[in-house]
Scaffold this active site. Sequence first.
Site, PDB file in Angstrom:
ATOM      1  N   LYS A  55       0.860  -1.184   0.000  1.00 53.35           N
ATOM      2  CA  LYS A  55       0.000   0.000   0.000  1.00 53.35           C
ATOM      3  C   LYS A  55       0.894   1.230   0.000  1.00 53.35           C
ATOM      4  CE  LYS A  55      -3.222   2.782   2.684  1.00 53.35           C
ATOM      5  NZ  LYS A  55      -3.763   3.077   4.020  1.00 53.35           N
ATOM      6  N   GLN A  56       0.683   2.110  -0.972  1.00 53.24           N
ATOM      7  CA  GLN A  56       1.534   3.285  -1.116  1.00 53.24           C
ATOM      8  C   GLN A  56       0.683   4.485  -1.531  1.00 53.24           C
ATOM      9  OE1 GLN A  56       3.927   5.376  -0.328  1.00 53.24           O
ATOM     10  NE2 GLN A  56       5.432   3.744  -0.760  1.00 53.24           N
TER      11      GLN A  56
END
Length: 356
Positions: A243-244
């Site tokens: 997740k970014q």
Amino acid sequence: MSATGLSSARIEELLGDDAGELLGFDSPAFSSEQLHLPGGDYVDRVLRDSDRSSGVLRNMQWLLDSGRLAGTGHVSILPVDQGIEHSGGASFAPNPMYFDPENIVQLAIEGGCNAVASTLGVLGAVSRRHAHKLPFIVKLNHNELMTYPNSFDQVMFSSVQRAHEMGAAGVGATIYFGSADGRRQLVEVAQAFEEAHRLGMFTVLWCYLRNDAFSGDKDYHLAADLTGQANHLGVTIEADIIKQKLPETNGGFRAVGFGKTHDKVYSDLSSDNPIDLCRYQVINCYLGRIGLINSGGASSGASDLAEAVRTAVINKRAGGMGLISGRKAFQRPFAEGVALLQAIQDVYLSKDVTVA
């Protein structure tokens, strides 16, 4: 009209002046032919040859077979852990119903999400009713901001074993790369992910940057090269999903003046186009062998739908796996939250929005 809820014309309308740049982009710096792209066969085609156990593969397949995006290889995840870091009041005062964990899970179900990610307390409160129906992702660590002065730290609130006993399909954790406590967090999360895999659960890593030195003439916490390297560290400890935050700039290594990079990062592997910036994040996830999901960000009010659709278009066209959006959904009335989540999913269901 497409087979989804959002027509192609409506997607273009929501993108506004960016529609041409995003939907018409057809000359990426790095070809998608070299990527491992999401698809219904992702587990068999990509993950099966890894060292993941049959339990991890089974739970990953369950994730990909759930919700409105089932069979596409893309995911839409509802994350609601903001009550810890952002405070319960700041998070849920707009909709006090979400102080009740049951309503959080119901939003994920009615919204057609592949999974819900939240705290031990939230998911544990309703696990017997829902954990066998919808993939649960227990967020193991949090940055609680009641300790003063505040610091960029993540503290373990739960254990992998406890998540397993609950029936969770996966666990999640955050590492603040660049922070004073980042190395300790790296060790803690690596050990937790190893145990999760041993118990058959997949792992999701919130790969965030935190260092005042990353803020200068621009916010380089959102630079493609720095976030890309955070992703590369994340897949090194065998995160199954990264997740970014969506990148908004580049040249972070050059600006902050430490670490190493290469000129070809900027000339051959990326450009100024938002899709190319996001693709560099995908590149650092082993060319897409590990899925990249971008975060939806804070709720801005009336512009939330347009912002969410824009992020989804960029992620999908870059070769990403999906979107994880929370505040934009749960900080509005229930029906509107459902509609926003499904609008995000419609981008991934649309045959007119393709990988660049």
